[in-house]
Design an enzyme around this catalytic site. Structure first.
Site, PDB file in Angstrom:
ATOM      1  N   ARG A 122     -18.929  78.803  52.665  1.00 22.65           N
ATOM      2  CA  ARG A 122     -19.006  79.911  51.710  1.00 22.65           C
ATOM      3  C   ARG A 122     -17.697  79.995  50.936  1.00 22.65           C
ATOM      4  O   ARG A 122     -16.627  79.780  51.482  1.00 22.65           O
ATOM      5  CB  ARG A 122     -19.239  81.239  52.432  1.00 22.65           C
ATOM      6  CG  ARG A 122     -20.632  81.442  52.971  1.00 22.65           C
ATOM      7  CD  ARG A 122     -20.779  82.837  53.560  1.00 22.65           C
ATOM      8  NE  ARG A 122     -19.978  83.031  54.758  1.00 22.65           N
ATOM      9  CZ  ARG A 122     -18.849  83.714  54.808  1.00 22.65           C
ATOM     10  NH1 ARG A 122     -18.367  84.274  53.705  1.00 22.65           N
ATOM     11  NH2 ARG A 122     -18.200  83.844  55.936  1.00 22.65           N
ATOM     12  N   TYR A 271     -24.376  74.154  49.553  1.00 22.54           N
ATOM     13  CA  TYR A 271     -24.109  74.323  50.982  1.00 22.54           C
ATOM     14  C   TYR A 271     -24.378  75.731  51.494  1.00 22.54           C
ATOM     15  O   TYR A 271     -23.949  76.722  50.903  1.00 22.54           O
ATOM     16  CB  TYR A 271     -22.650  73.975  51.282  1.00 22.54           C
ATOM     17  CG  TYR A 271     -22.350  73.962  52.762  1.00 22.54           C
ATOM     18  CD1 TYR A 271     -22.591  72.821  53.521  1.00 22.54           C
ATOM     19  CD2 TYR A 271     -21.891  75.094  53.421  1.00 22.54           C
ATOM     20  CE1 TYR A 271     -22.350  72.805  54.889  1.00 22.54           C
ATOM     21  CE2 TYR A 271     -21.655  75.092  54.780  1.00 22.54           C
ATOM     22  CZ  TYR A 271     -21.889  73.939  55.507  1.00 22.54           C
ATOM     23  OH  TYR A 271     -21.665  73.929  56.853  1.00 22.54           O
ATOM     24  N   LYS A 280     -27.011  85.058  53.608  1.00 21.00           N
ATOM     25  CA  LYS A 280     -26.051  86.133  53.358  1.00 21.00           C
ATOM     26  C   LYS A 280     -26.328  86.867  52.042  1.00 21.00           C
ATOM     27  O   LYS A 280     -26.179  88.090  51.958  1.00 21.00           O
ATOM     28  CB  LYS A 280     -24.630  85.580  53.340  1.00 21.00           C
ATOM     29  CG  LYS A 280     -24.243  84.751  54.561  1.00 21.00           C
ATOM     30  CD  LYS A 280     -24.313  85.513  55.856  1.00 21.00           C
ATOM     31  CE  LYS A 280     -23.702  84.706  56.994  1.00 21.00           C
ATOM     32  NZ  LYS A 280     -23.835  85.326  58.306  1.00 21.00           N
ATOM     33  N   HIS A 300     -24.713  92.472  59.829  1.00 18.60           N
ATOM     34  CA  HIS A 300     -24.317  91.157  60.325  1.00 18.60           C
ATOM     35  C   HIS A 300     -24.265  91.229  61.850  1.00 18.60           C
ATOM     36  O   HIS A 300     -23.198  91.211  62.445  1.00 18.60           O
ATOM     37  CB  HIS A 300     -22.948  90.812  59.728  1.00 18.60           C
ATOM     38  CG  HIS A 300     -22.522  89.406  59.927  1.00 18.60           C
ATOM     39  ND1 HIS A 300     -21.203  89.028  59.954  1.00 18.60           N
ATOM     40  CD2 HIS A 300     -23.223  88.266  60.095  1.00 18.60           C
ATOM     41  CE1 HIS A 300     -21.108  87.731  60.134  1.00 18.60           C
ATOM     42  NE2 HIS A 300     -22.321  87.241  60.226  1.00 18.60           N
ATOM     43  N   SER A 322     -17.920  85.721  61.732  1.00 19.84           N
ATOM     44  CA  SER A 322     -18.367  84.340  61.908  1.00 19.84           C
ATOM     45  C   SER A 322     -17.410  83.581  62.821  1.00 19.84           C
ATOM     46  O   SER A 322     -16.199  83.797  62.796  1.00 19.84           O
ATOM     47  CB  SER A 322     -18.446  83.641  60.552  1.00 19.84           C
ATOM     48  OG  SER A 322     -19.425  84.242  59.734  1.00 19.84           O
ATOM     49  N   CYS A 324     -17.077  83.756  66.027  1.00 17.42           N
ATOM     50  CA  CYS A 324     -16.504  84.548  67.118  1.00 17.42           C
ATOM     51  C   CYS A 324     -17.452  84.636  68.311  1.00 17.42           C
ATOM     52  O   CYS A 324     -17.359  85.566  69.116  1.00 17.42           O
ATOM     53  CB  CYS A 324     -16.150  85.952  66.628  1.00 17.42           C
ATOM     54  SG  CYS A 324     -14.642  86.032  65.651  1.00 17.42           S
ATOM     55  N   ASP A 347     -27.732  86.419  64.159  1.00 15.09           N
ATOM     56  CA  ASP A 347     -26.812  86.593  63.033  1.00 15.09           C
ATOM     57  C   ASP A 347     -27.018  87.865  62.231  1.00 15.09           C
ATOM     58  O   ASP A 347     -26.055  88.496  61.824  1.00 15.09           O
ATOM     59  CB  ASP A 347     -26.912  85.388  62.100  1.00 15.09           C
ATOM     60  CG  ASP A 347     -25.788  85.329  61.077  1.00 15.09           C
ATOM     61  OD1 ASP A 347     -24.628  85.602  61.450  1.00 15.09           O
ATOM     62  OD2 ASP A 347     -26.063  85.011  59.910  1.00 15.09           O
ATOM     63  N   ARG A 448     -22.529  72.656  60.691  1.00 12.27           N
ATOM     64  CA  ARG A 448     -23.631  73.514  61.129  1.00 12.27           C
ATOM     65  C   ARG A 448     -24.807  72.743  61.704  1.00 12.27           C
ATOM     66  O   ARG A 448     -25.012  71.572  61.422  1.00 12.27           O
ATOM     67  CB  ARG A 448     -24.146  74.323  59.927  1.00 12.27           C
ATOM     68  CG  ARG A 448     -23.109  75.233  59.287  1.00 12.27           C
ATOM     69  CD  ARG A 448     -22.928  76.509  60.063  1.00 12.27           C
ATOM     70  NE  ARG A 448     -21.851  77.336  59.545  1.00 12.27           N
ATOM     71  CZ  ARG A 448     -21.794  78.653  59.688  1.00 12.27           C
ATOM     72  NH1 ARG A 448     -22.757  79.280  60.332  1.00 12.27           N
ATOM     73  NH2 ARG A 448     -20.771  79.335  59.222  1.00 12.27           N
TER      74      ARG A 448
END
Length: 671
Positions: A122, A271, A280, A300, A322, A324, A347, A448
């Site tokens: 991102r 991407y 998102k 989130h 993200s 974590c 997520d 990913r």
């Protein structure tokens, strides 16, 4: 020849000629485009070939949207996706043929994509929201202060940027029409979108991540849908050969949102969250604004079901930045005997109070788009089982026997197997250095896996329940190496909202500065783990959360904060984490049952001595150290939070949050 051209030889061509009728449709518009320009675009699109599907079968407002954008982007043909397996396999074959995907024969129907190294994550500073008034998007900060909770662009500037990018951007390519549902089709909590894209990689990924196809198109009816336009920004013929067969346009990358119109337009990146617009862009930025307007929450957050040995089940939603450990927690394998954990989502959570006043949540996604590095059978065995089939991997390493590899899998791969990094370095080993003396990673830190959620061995039976699952607790957390205890509970809902507002964590791979340079791993403010994803003014977002405590009859979940990442003086983690986090979840479960296992501290309710079950723990844990609250640390924490809220939320900060911060500081001073 690119896949987007070659598909013309695969599917039957049809012509949709409606120039005469479109000539009168002067009311069409692209975002903020002038009517006359939009009408011309629609007329220009009238004779575009249709490779699959029938535009006449679309609802008028859907057909209008498709033709309008086709007139703008000028693709060679339109392909309306039906979501079938036959269609998907034909797309995969074409992606393989064009070098965008490589089969990993060690697994069933798994593929590897390697992107241009300039298109790997991102891009926050190129992700904007456009509203008429800047304050509707972001709080107005004082001169000399840089805002950190979103980027605003004026409608006029946005139109200039769109006009500089989208006209003719799909020449020589196919425009794919992707109808998709976020959430179970027909769910009162679900929403429908249509993404138009010139990337087959996006089509294949959206089929995994959303409920995509004919059923979603049918569900639109005459109702509203979120309009998503995406282009890789490389019309044919390209002036320069793409790196790794991955066409993109990093210098022109821009991801835009128009919440008032429920529109998204993304250009230049192929991407992840930049191109899979259901993720998102839709599920958080646009959906959070819809949620505000309609009185619910788009967050989130993972969703996890927990069943104790007595058979009592509760659900929790948890917000972590993200990288974590969200996916690890969402798929946790409990170490405590008799406990069962089941995943609803890893997520994103859409949550709404039902007629009985209970907060219910759905996972709007249909797949997992998880961070690969660090995932292993030790850290997340359920994820490893999930990705053994029907998965698209991006920017991971490849083994000589046709498998995948990344940092964290060293113990699981034969030492004699050859490993090729995502950048093409052969015979990789963990100590390999570049010519400049820098360590070479096997996989990109933000690499990913994209896998169907239904393949997860611990998916909750109710994960597709259209009503959603009832939420008993909300958990906030992040990477805090010092000062923050393992777990504590908010005094009440308002205090819990303050805890969410004051969340801090180490930066992730997606965090970049204005120049695009990756930021160092410093502790950053990440309120609600939503800092990059707010769809409207953060101050208004806080007010929206606070408003639920005023609703009569609402049964508000308890709110907690956890920190698995506290370190000792030697820099070692003080808590074993992973499956052992069940012990913390057990305490949270007890508190939801109103068990008296907590005592009041300056920052919230903390576990009483012995209330965290350590039976059977294989390593000793310094529980006193894990709950030690250094006064100096917390005074500094109060100052940092106050500075952040003053600078970043300014006049839009609700009075209730100010009062909670003042009360926290007063309690800390008395410690």
């Amino acid at each position: 020849m690119s896949s987007l051209i070659s598909l013309r030889n695969i599917f039957t061509r049809r012509t949709y000629n409606v120039a005469k009728s479109l000539a009168a449709q002067t009311h069409l518009h692209h975002g903020l485009r002038h009517k006359s320009s939009a009408a011309s675009d629609a007329i220009a699109a009238a004779s575009i070939k249709v490779a699959n599907g029938n535009l006449n079968d679309l609802q008028p407002h859907v057909r209008q949207y498709v033709l309008e954008k086709a007139g703008l982007c000028k693709p060679d043909q339109i392909y309306i996706c039906d979501g079938s397996e036959e269609e998907n396999q034909s797309f995969i074959k074409q992606l393989e043929k064009d070098g965008l995907l490589k089969k990993l024969p060690k697994y069933d129907n798994c593929y590897l994509a390697l992107t241009d190294p300039k298109d790997v994550a991102r891009v926050e500073h190129k992700t904007v929201i456009s509203t008429k008034n800047q304050r509707d998007t972001i709080p107005i900060v004082e001169d000399g202060i840089k805002g950190q909770v979103g980027y605003w662009m004026s409608p006029r500037k946005l139109q200039e940027e769109l006009d500089d990018r989208f006209p003719g951007c799909m020449k020589g390519r196919t425009m794919y029409v992707i109808p998709f549902s976020m959430g179970p089709i027909g769910s009162p909590l679900g929403k429908i979108g249509i993404e138009l894209t010139d990337s087959l990689y996006v089509v294949a990924s959206m089929r995994i991540m959303t409920r995509m196809g004919a059923a979603a198109m049918k569900a639109i009816g005459s109702g509203e849908f979120v309009k998503c336009l995406h282009s890789i920004g490389q019309p044919l013929p390209m002036e320069k050969k793409p790196t790794n067969h991955w066409p993109c346009n990093p210098p022109k990358t821009l991801i835009t949102h128009i919440p008032d119109k429920r529109e998204i337009a993304s250009f230049g990146s192929g991407y992840g969250g930049n191109s899979l617009l259901g993720k998102k862009c839709f599920a958080l930025r646009i959906a959070s604004r819809i949620a505000k307007d309609e009185g619910w929450l788009a967050e989130h957050m993972l969703i996890l079901g927990l069943t104790n040995p007595q058979g009592v089940k509760r659900y929790v939603a948890a917000a972590f930045p993200s990288a974590c450990g969200k996916t690890n927690l969402a798929m946790i394998n409990p170490t405590l005997p008799g406990w069962k954990a089941e995943c609803v989502g890893d997520d994103i959570a859409w949550m709404k109070f039902d007629e009985e006043g209970r907060l219910r949540a759905i996972n709007p996604e249909y797949g997992f788009f998880g961070v690969a590095p660090g995932t292993s059978h030790d850290t997340n065995p359920n994820a490893m089982e999930t990705i053994k089939s029907n998965t698209v991997f991006t920017n991971v390493a490849e083994t000589g026997d046709g498998g995948f590899f990344w940092e964290g899998l060293e113990k699981e791969v034969d030492k004699n197997v050859d490993i090729t990094t995502w950048l093409g370095h052969k015979n990789w080993h963990k100590d390999m250095l570049s010519d400049a003396g820098k360590k070479i990673l096997s996989a990109h830190p933000n690499s990913r896996f994209c896998a169907p959620a239904s393949q997860c061995p611990v998916m909750d039976p109710a994960w597709e329940d259209p009503r959603g699952v009832p939420i008993d607790a909300i958990i906030f957390g992040g990477r805090r190496p010092k000062g923050v205890p393992l777990v504590y509970e908010a005094f009440n809902w308002q205090h819990g909202v303050f805890i969410g507002a004051s969340m801090r964590s180490e930066a992730t791979a997606a965090a970049q500065d204005a120049s695009g340079k990756a930021m160092p791993k410093v502790v950053m403010h990440d309120p609600f783990a939503m800092r990059p994803f707010f769809g409207y003014n953060f101050g208004d977002y806080l007010a929206h959360w606070l408003s639920f405590q005023e609703k009569p009859g609402y049964k508000l979940p308890k709110i907690f904060h956890v920190n698995w990442f506290r370190k000792d003086s030697n820099g070692s983690f003080m808590w074993p984490g992973f499956g052992e986090n069940t012990r913390v979840l057990e305490w949270i479960f007890k508190r939801c049952n109103e068990d008296n296992v907590a005592e009041k501290s300056a920052i919230g309710y903390v576990p009483t001595e012995g209330s965290i079950n350590l039976d059977g723990l294989k390593e000793s844990v310094d529980m006193h150290g894990l709950y030690h609250l250094p006064k100096d640390f917390w005074l500094e924490e109060c100052q940092a939070i106050r500075k952040y809220l003053k600078e970043q939320v300014n006049k839009d900060l609700p009075e209730a949050i100010k009062l909670e911060l003042d009360a926290l500081e007063q309690r800390v001073r008395k410690m």
